[in-house]
Design a protein around this motif. Sequence first.
Motif, mmCIF file in Angstrom:
data_model
loop_
_atom_site.group_PDB
_atom_site.id
_atom_site.type_symbol
_atom_site.label_atom_id
_atom_site.label_comp_id
_atom_site.label_asym_id
_atom_site.label_seq_id
_atom_site.Cartn_x
_atom_site.Cartn_y
_atom_site.Cartn_z
ATOM 1 N N SER A 24 13.643 65.354 64.048
ATOM 2 C CA SER A 24 14.593 64.230 63.647
ATOM 3 C C SER A 24 15.424 64.616 62.670
ATOM 4 N N ASN A 25 15.103 65.285 61.606
ATOM 5 C CA ASN A 25 16.078 65.688 60.316
ATOM 6 C C ASN A 25 17.008 66.677 60.930
ATOM 7 N N ARG A 28 19.703 65.021 62.886
ATOM 8 C CA ARG A 28 20.648 64.325 61.723
ATOM 9 C C ARG A 28 21.432 65.212 61.183
#
Length: 101
Positions: A24-25, A28
Amino acid sequence: MKKILLLMMAIVVVSLSSCDEGVSNGRRIYKAYFKHILKDPDSFTVYDEKYTKDGEYTVNWELDYGAKNSYGGMVREQVSFTTIGNSIFIDGTSYDVRDFK
Protein backbone atom coordinates in the motif's frame (compact mmCIF):
# COMPACT_ATOMS: atom_id res chain seq x y z
CA MET A 1 -20.24 -15.67 21.43
CA LYS A 2 -20.90 -12.81 19.00
CA LYS A 3 -18.42 -10.58 20.83
CA ILE A 4 -15.68 -13.19 20.57
CA LEU A 5 -16.38 -13.68 16.87
CA LEU A 6 -16.26 -9.93 16.23
CA LEU A 7 -13.02 -9.62 18.19
CA MET A 8 -11.44 -12.46 16.20
CA MET A 9 -12.52 -10.87 12.90
CA ALA A 10 -11.04 -7.52 13.96
CA ILE A 11 -7.71 -9.18 14.82
CA VAL A 12 -7.62 -10.91 11.43
CA VAL A 13 -8.36 -7.66 9.59
CA VAL A 14 -5.64 -5.76 11.46
CA SER A 15 -3.06 -8.50 10.92
CA LEU A 16 -3.85 -8.77 7.20
CA SER A 17 -3.69 -5.03 6.66
CA SER A 18 -0.29 -4.76 8.33
CA CYS A 19 1.09 -7.55 6.09
CA ASP A 20 0.51 -5.42 3.01
CA GLU A 21 1.96 -2.19 4.37
CA GLY A 22 4.83 -2.26 1.88
CA VAL A 23 2.41 -2.75 -1.02
CA SER A 24 0.00 0.00 0.00
CA ASN A 25 2.90 2.37 0.68
CA GLY A 26 4.49 1.52 -2.68
CA ARG A 27 1.19 2.11 -4.44
CA ARG A 28 0.92 5.53 -2.77
CA ILE A 29 4.46 6.38 -3.88
CA TYR A 30 4.06 5.34 -7.51
CA LYS A 31 0.77 7.22 -7.81
CA ALA A 32 2.47 10.35 -6.44
CA TYR A 33 5.35 9.88 -8.90
CA PHE A 34 3.11 9.55 -11.95
CA LYS A 35 0.87 12.42 -10.86
CA HIS A 36 4.03 14.53 -10.56
CA ILE A 37 5.53 13.74 -13.98
CA LEU A 38 2.43 13.49 -16.21
CA LYS A 39 1.13 16.36 -18.37
CA ASP A 40 -2.45 15.57 -17.31
CA PRO A 41 -2.24 13.91 -13.88
CA ASP A 42 -6.00 13.50 -13.61
CA SER A 43 -5.99 11.20 -16.65
CA PHE A 44 -3.69 8.63 -14.96
CA THR A 45 -5.32 5.19 -15.24
CA VAL A 46 -3.93 1.83 -14.11
CA TYR A 47 -5.04 -1.01 -16.40
CA ASP A 48 -3.01 -3.81 -14.80
CA GLU A 49 -0.79 -3.97 -11.75
CA LYS A 50 1.46 -6.87 -10.78
CA TYR A 51 3.90 -6.92 -7.90
CA THR A 52 6.21 -9.20 -5.99
CA LYS A 53 7.36 -8.50 -2.48
CA ASP A 54 11.05 -8.78 -1.71
CA GLY A 55 11.16 -8.28 2.03
CA GLU A 56 8.89 -6.17 4.20
CA TYR A 57 9.23 -2.82 2.43
CA THR A 58 10.64 -3.69 -1.02
CA VAL A 59 8.13 -4.25 -3.81
CA ASN A 60 8.89 -4.89 -7.48
CA TRP A 61 6.12 -3.61 -9.75
CA GLU A 62 4.99 -4.20 -13.32
CA LEU A 63 2.45 -1.56 -14.29
CA ASP A 64 0.30 -1.18 -17.39
CA TYR A 65 -1.01 2.38 -17.30
CA GLY A 66 -2.38 5.11 -19.50
CA ALA A 67 -2.54 8.90 -19.43
CA LYS A 68 -3.20 11.78 -21.81
CA ASN A 69 -0.24 13.33 -23.59
CA SER A 70 0.20 17.04 -24.33
CA TYR A 71 -1.99 16.70 -27.46
CA GLY A 72 -4.88 15.21 -25.47
CA GLY A 73 -4.48 11.69 -26.84
CA MET A 74 -4.52 8.73 -24.47
CA VAL A 75 -1.21 6.86 -24.41
CA ARG A 76 -0.78 3.43 -22.85
CA GLU A 77 2.59 2.18 -21.56
CA GLN A 78 4.10 -0.63 -19.51
CA VAL A 79 6.82 0.04 -16.96
CA SER A 80 8.74 -1.90 -14.31
CA PHE A 81 10.07 -0.27 -11.16
CA THR A 82 10.81 -0.90 -7.48
CA THR A 83 9.58 0.85 -4.36
CA ILE A 84 11.54 0.65 -1.13
CA GLY A 85 10.25 2.48 1.91
CA ASN A 86 9.50 6.01 0.70
CA SER A 87 11.54 5.76 -2.52
CA ILE A 88 10.85 4.67 -6.07
CA PHE A 89 13.55 3.36 -8.41
CA ILE A 90 12.50 3.83 -12.02
CA ASP A 91 14.46 4.20 -15.28
CA GLY A 92 17.78 4.04 -13.42
CA THR A 93 16.91 6.95 -11.12
CA SER A 94 15.86 7.05 -7.49
CA TYR A 95 13.23 9.47 -6.22
CA ASP A 96 11.99 10.11 -2.70
CA VAL A 97 8.30 10.74 -2.14
CA ARG A 98 9.22 14.14 -0.69
CA ASP A 99 10.42 15.14 -4.20
CA PHE A 100 6.79 15.15 -5.37
CA LYS A 101 5.36 17.67 -2.90
